[in-house]
Design an enzyme around this catalytic site. Structure first.
Site, PDB file in Angstrom:
ATOM      1  N   SER A   1       0.845  -1.197   0.000  1.00  0.00           N
ATOM      2  CA  SER A   1       0.000   0.000   0.000  1.00  0.00           C
ATOM      3  C   SER A   1       0.882   1.250   0.000  1.00  0.00           C
ATOM      4  O   SER A   1       2.098   1.180   0.143  1.00  0.00           O
ATOM      5  CB  SER A   1      -0.915  -0.020   1.220  1.00  0.00           C
ATOM      6  OG  SER A   1      -1.807  -1.105   1.169  1.00  0.00           O
ATOM      7  N   GLY A   2       0.247   2.392  -0.186  1.00  0.00           N
ATOM      8  CA  GLY A   2       0.972   3.647  -0.263  1.00  0.00           C
ATOM      9  C   GLY A   2       1.111   4.188  -1.663  1.00  0.00           C
ATOM     10  O   GLY A   2       1.648   5.276  -1.871  1.00  0.00           O
ATOM     11  N   HIS A   3       0.608   3.411  -2.664  1.00  0.00           N
ATOM     12  CA  HIS A   3       0.698   3.824  -4.067  1.00  0.00           C
ATOM     13  C   HIS A   3      -0.685   4.161  -4.635  1.00  0.00           C
ATOM     14  O   HIS A   3      -0.859   4.172  -5.852  1.00  0.00           O
ATOM     15  CB  HIS A   3       1.329   2.715  -4.902  1.00  0.00           C
ATOM     16  CG  HIS A   3       2.634   2.231  -4.370  1.00  0.00           C
ATOM     17  ND1 HIS A   3       3.711   3.071  -4.189  1.00  0.00           N
ATOM     18  CD2 HIS A   3       3.042   1.002  -3.956  1.00  0.00           C
ATOM     19  CE1 HIS A   3       4.725   2.379  -3.694  1.00  0.00           C
ATOM     20  NE2 HIS A   3       4.345   1.129  -3.545  1.00  0.00           N
TER      21      HIS A   3
ATOM     22  N   LYS B   1       4.360  -6.259 -10.327  1.00  0.00           N
ATOM     23  CA  LYS B   1       5.470  -5.319 -10.485  1.00  0.00           C
ATOM     24  C   LYS B   1       6.772  -6.002 -10.071  1.00  0.00           C
ATOM     25  O   LYS B   1       6.795  -6.784  -9.126  1.00  0.00           O
ATOM     26  CB  LYS B   1       5.247  -4.067  -9.623  1.00  0.00           C
ATOM     27  CG  LYS B   1       3.967  -3.324  -9.951  1.00  0.00           C
ATOM     28  CD  LYS B   1       3.850  -2.006  -9.189  1.00  0.00           C
ATOM     29  CE  LYS B   1       3.908  -2.162  -7.685  1.00  0.00           C
ATOM     30  NZ  LYS B   1       2.836  -3.030  -7.134  1.00  0.00           N
TER      31      LYS B   1
ATOM     32  N   ASP C   1       7.146  -8.972  -4.083  1.00  0.00           N
ATOM     33  CA  ASP C   1       5.945  -9.203  -4.882  1.00  0.00           C
ATOM     34  C   ASP C   1       6.110 -10.434  -5.764  1.00  0.00           C
ATOM     35  O   ASP C   1       5.223 -11.283  -5.847  1.00  0.00           O
ATOM     36  CB  ASP C   1       5.650  -7.984  -5.766  1.00  0.00           C
ATOM     37  CG  ASP C   1       5.152  -6.778  -4.990  1.00  0.00           C
ATOM     38  OD1 ASP C   1       4.842  -6.933  -3.799  1.00  0.00           O
ATOM     39  OD2 ASP C   1       5.088  -5.686  -5.576  1.00  0.00           O
TER      40      ASP C   1
ATOM     41  N   HIS D   1       9.015   3.738  -4.280  1.00  0.00           N
ATOM     42  CA  HIS D   1       9.197   3.763  -2.828  1.00  0.00           C
ATOM     43  C   HIS D   1      10.193   4.843  -2.420  1.00  0.00           C
ATOM     44  O   HIS D   1      10.547   4.947  -1.251  1.00  0.00           O
ATOM     45  CB  HIS D   1       9.711   2.410  -2.331  1.00  0.00           C
ATOM     46  CG  HIS D   1       8.901   1.251  -2.797  1.00  0.00           C
ATOM     47  ND1 HIS D   1       9.180   0.575  -3.965  1.00  0.00           N
ATOM     48  CD2 HIS D   1       7.804   0.662  -2.262  1.00  0.00           C
ATOM     49  CE1 HIS D   1       8.290  -0.387  -4.128  1.00  0.00           C
ATOM     50  NE2 HIS D   1       7.454  -0.353  -3.128  1.00  0.00           N
TER      51      HIS D   1
END
Length: 333
Positions: free
Chosen positions: A55-57, A105, A110, A219
């Site tokens: 998360s955060g994107h 990605k 991931d 990031h």
């Protein structure tokens, strides 16, 4: 640090609950294990498409769940890959009997966790294929990856591949479309400021007031070089040069130009970036026939931008134009 949060440990769960409350007409949410699925998933006879990551994107990836795009998305903790269990559960939720494509990605966590989930799903009889997105031209290897990183071009892969699945393509054809888009899109980004991960409470890296980082990942990991702040046009030129040399793009190409905000960049600045990028492309004899501008693959509140250029053909243009109905992209329906 000032953030609109409660307990840093609950950021993702509370955000997903808010997303569910806002977009219950489009999606349904599983909270344990956590994933977001189309409200009508699984769609019988259609290839399911699953993506996800830390998360955060936002809006990547949950904001792209819905008709014409993803069937399910799996959010991990902030900047941390989801584990195999929710990925497997999302794969089941997306499986309409025609197989499932994982769009991943190229970040090590991931890749490994989606691979594990795909193996488990395959053992249960689901035909799972994977396409690894590696559109970033900035660096070959980084702290997070072996090979090129997957960044904002992921949005274009998800939209176009989702349209192929929605029109009824079989799994092999959907995979071919995803691989085609990935092979024809290139991205480069810049950070003007760092971001603050909620559980860390401090900037993820340090930039002086007059410094920028060229070639960052999503990031904030280091890129090609740290330089003094320049005017917008000079920065755009620095980002576009390696993009255009990498594919390479040539005179006569038609392209989709995507100017993405990293979360803290106002729209007015993104249009200044787009203006210059379009000028450079025109000077190279490259025609922009489709565009996307906005915060679609962010890095929390980081100020900065990335530029993606996708070489189009008739098929990709048609699939881009096809109807989509998600929280973050919606047209034609």
């Amino acid at each position: 640090m000032k953030k609109l949060i409660n307990d840093p440990r609950n950021v993702v769960n509370e955000a997903v609950a808010g997303f569910e409350a806002a977009h219950g007409d489009i999606v349904r949410v599983s909270h344990d294990p956590i994933f977001i699925a189309r409200s009508d998933a699984p769609v019988q006879g259609k290839v399911g498409i699953v993506s996800g990551g830390g998360s955060g994107h936002e809006p990547l990836h949950g904001g792209f769940v819905g008709y014409g795009m993803l069937d399910a998305a799996v959010p991990g903790a902030v900047f941390t890959s989801p584990t195999p269990d929710p990925i497997l559960a999302a794969t089941h939720a997306a499986d309409g009997g025609a197989g499932v494509l994982h769009i991943v990605k190229n970040y090590t966590g991931d890749v490994l966790n989606f691979e594990t989930a795909a193996d488990l799903a395959s053992a249960e009889g689901i035909d799972v294929r994977t396409v690894i997105i590696n559109d970033d031209v900035a660096v070959k290897d980084s702290l997070y990856t072996a090979g090129r990183r997957g960044v904002a071009g992921t949005v274009l892969v998800e939209k176009i591949t989702g349209a192929a699945a929605e029109r009824g393509d079989d799994l092999a054809a959907v995979v071919a479309v995803a691989e085609k888009v990935n092979s024809r899109v290139r991205t480069m980004g810049v950070a003007l400021t760092p971001c603050v991960v909620p559980h860390a409470g401090e900037p993820s890296f340090v930039l002086a007031d007059d410094e920028i980082e060229i070639g960052i990942g999503i990031h904030g990991e280091p890129g090609r070089e740290r330089i003094k702040l320049e005017p917008a046009d000079a920065i755009v030129d620095r980002l576009l040069a390696p993009i255009l040399d990498d594919l390479p793009f040539v005179t006569g190409d038609t392209v989709l130009l995507f100017v993405n905000g990293m979360g803290g960049t106002p729209q007015v600045e993104l249009y200044i970036v787009f203006r210059r990028a379009a000028e450079v492309l025109k000077d190279r004899g490259i025609t922009v026939t489709r565009s996307l501008i906005g915060n679609y693959t962010t890095s929390l509140e980081m100020a900065g931008t990335s530029i993606s250029v996708l070489k189009l053909d008739e098929e990709l243009t048609s699939l881009w134009d096809a109807p989509v109905q998600t929280a973050a992209l919606r047209w034609g329906r």
